[in-house]
Design an enzyme around this catalytic site. Structure first.
Site, PDB file in Angstrom:
ATOM      1  N   ASP A 190       0.548  -1.421  -0.383  1.00  0.00           N
ATOM      2  CA  ASP A 190      -0.194  -0.077   0.265  1.00  0.00           C
ATOM      3  C   ASP A 190       0.736   1.398   0.089  1.00  0.00           C
ATOM      4  O   ASP A 190       1.991   1.288   0.969  1.00  0.00           O
ATOM      5  CB  ASP A 190      -1.013   0.199   1.291  1.00  0.00           C
ATOM      6  CG  ASP A 190      -1.850   0.879   1.327  1.00  0.00           C
ATOM      7  OD1 ASP A 190      -3.435   0.396   0.433  1.00  0.00           O
ATOM      8  OD2 ASP A 190      -1.780   1.675   1.976  1.00  0.00           O
ATOM      9  N   ASP A 207      -2.030   9.445 -10.167  1.00  0.00           N
ATOM     10  CA  ASP A 207      -1.860   8.246 -11.208  1.00  0.00           C
ATOM     11  C   ASP A 207       0.454   8.248 -12.081  1.00  0.00           C
ATOM     12  O   ASP A 207      -0.166   6.712 -12.276  1.00  0.00           O
ATOM     13  CB  ASP A 207      -2.206   8.861 -12.766  1.00  0.00           C
ATOM     14  CG  ASP A 207      -4.343   8.466 -12.690  1.00  0.00           C
ATOM     15  OD1 ASP A 207      -4.667   8.008 -11.073  1.00  0.00           O
ATOM     16  OD2 ASP A 207      -4.667   9.044 -13.201  1.00  0.00           O
ATOM     17  N   ASP A 233      -4.631   2.159  -4.502  1.00  0.00           N
ATOM     18  CA  ASP A 233      -3.369   1.980  -4.224  1.00  0.00           C
ATOM     19  C   ASP A 233      -2.540   1.157  -3.821  1.00  0.00           C
ATOM     20  O   ASP A 233      -1.357   0.759  -3.577  1.00  0.00           O
ATOM     21  CB  ASP A 233      -2.531   3.320  -3.710  1.00  0.00           C
ATOM     22  CG  ASP A 233      -3.130   3.430  -2.302  1.00  0.00           C
ATOM     23  OD1 ASP A 233      -4.298   2.813  -2.004  1.00  0.00           O
ATOM     24  OD2 ASP A 233      -2.456   4.377  -1.202  1.00  0.00           O
TER      25      ASP A 233
END
Length: 335
Positions: A190, A207, A233
């Protein structure tokens, strides 16, 4: 909003010399030759399982099918033998399939065979029920099939495998480990403080970070490992045939690689901003006494991921015992 150009009315006046093809005779001839050279060649298309839609051409050197990565077509099904079957072009251009002494056999159109000719449209069944189809395609059709397959299994932003692929592949890998006791570890990764990046710089900057992190991870994993984006993510990495200690070391190497890499992302005005990016990682290793379902492995990895974040992020947490603590959270390097 994008404005589409107006379409002229199709009147005789509108259809003048400006609407005629302007290619030279040489260009037209080259285009016709290209189409003529696009002969149809035999391809084997996977019809079921996590690789459904994958197509591979049967070239002059033939095609070996099996579960091992050394096979020309490596099939993700543990009922398929490591070297299961082989397709070969005969002297007259005919295509033959040969079973390579597989455990669960090779079927052609429902009949078990040791060797048999194949024709366009024939179906092969390998193992417990993996279906493949022989079809003849030209290079344009083959490229379309390739793009179609990639769109079904890949995440469009990162290029990693998508959630759909992850779910099916993990079930297969877990079932194999449950039956054979094969080592299997799962890392959940993560990006730390990712929401802050989106809030401060915008989603385009987020992004950019999401594209870079999987590329760094992909450069560090082995061919047999599987990298997936599970949404947002969060990434997942399936590790096969390594010990818990090796899985821990692998995750630590990923964490260190991300933490020491230089990141830059652009805000909504196009201004570049240097970023310090880190990840937290939870590692779970298959244990038949604790994991009866694939979901149990995911839940444990997720629990360790939460623990890594709870201890300050930029850390790896796993079930390795260290002193009296049932978890090991590796500290980040000193600044």
């Amino acid at each position: 909003m994008e404005v589409q150009p107006s379409t002229p009315s199709l009147t005789k006046e509108a259809f003048d010399e400006t609407t005629q093809p302007t290619d030279s005779p040489e260009a037209a001839s080259a285009a016709a030759q290209a189409w003529g050279q696009a002969e149809r060649r035999p391809h084997l298309v996977v019809m079921t399982g996590t690789q459904a839609g994958l197509a591979l051409e049967v070239g002059a050197g033939g095609l070996t099918l099996g579960r091992t990565q050394e096979a020309d077509l490596a099939l993700e099904d543990d009922s398929v033998s490591r070297r299961h079957a082989r397709l070969e072009l005969a002297a007259k251009g005919d295509l033959m399939v040969f079973d390579l002494g597989s455990r669960n056999g090779t079927l052609v159109n429902g009949a078990r065979v040791e060797a048999a000719p194949l024709r366009d449209g024939d179906r092969l069944v390998l193992g417990a029920g993996l279906v493949l189809k022989l079809t003849y395609m030209d290079r344009f059709e083959a490229e379309f099939q390739r793009q179609l397959f990639e769109a079904t299994v890949r995440d469009g932003l990162t290029g990693a495998f998508n959630q759909r692929y992850f779910s099916g592949r993990l079930e297969q890998e877990f079932a194999f480990s449950l039956r054979h006791g094969a080592p299997l570890s799962l890392c959940l990764v993560d990006v730390d403080h990712f929401k802050t990046i989106n809030d401060q710089l915008g989603h385009l900057a987020g992004d950019e970070v999401l594209r870079r992190v999987p590329r760094l991870v992909a450069d560090a994993i082995r061919v047999e490992d599987v990298l997936c984006r599970c949404g947002g993510d969060e990434l997942a990495i399936m590790l096969r045939q390594i010990s818990p200690a090796q899985a821990q070391s692998f995750a630590e190497r990923i964490r260190r690689t991300i933490a020491t890499s230089h990141f830059s992302a652009h805000d909504q005005g196009g201004q570049a901003h240097p970023l310090r990016v880190s990840v937290s990682i939870g590692v779970a290793t298959f244990d038949p006494t604790r994991h009866r379902r694939a979901a149990d492995l995911v839940a444990e990895a997720d629990r360790f991921l939460y623990l890594a974040k709870q201890h300050g992020r930029n850390r790896v947490a796993s079930a390795l015992v260290q002193d009296d603590d049932p978890t090991r959270v590796t500290p980040p390097p000193a600044p």
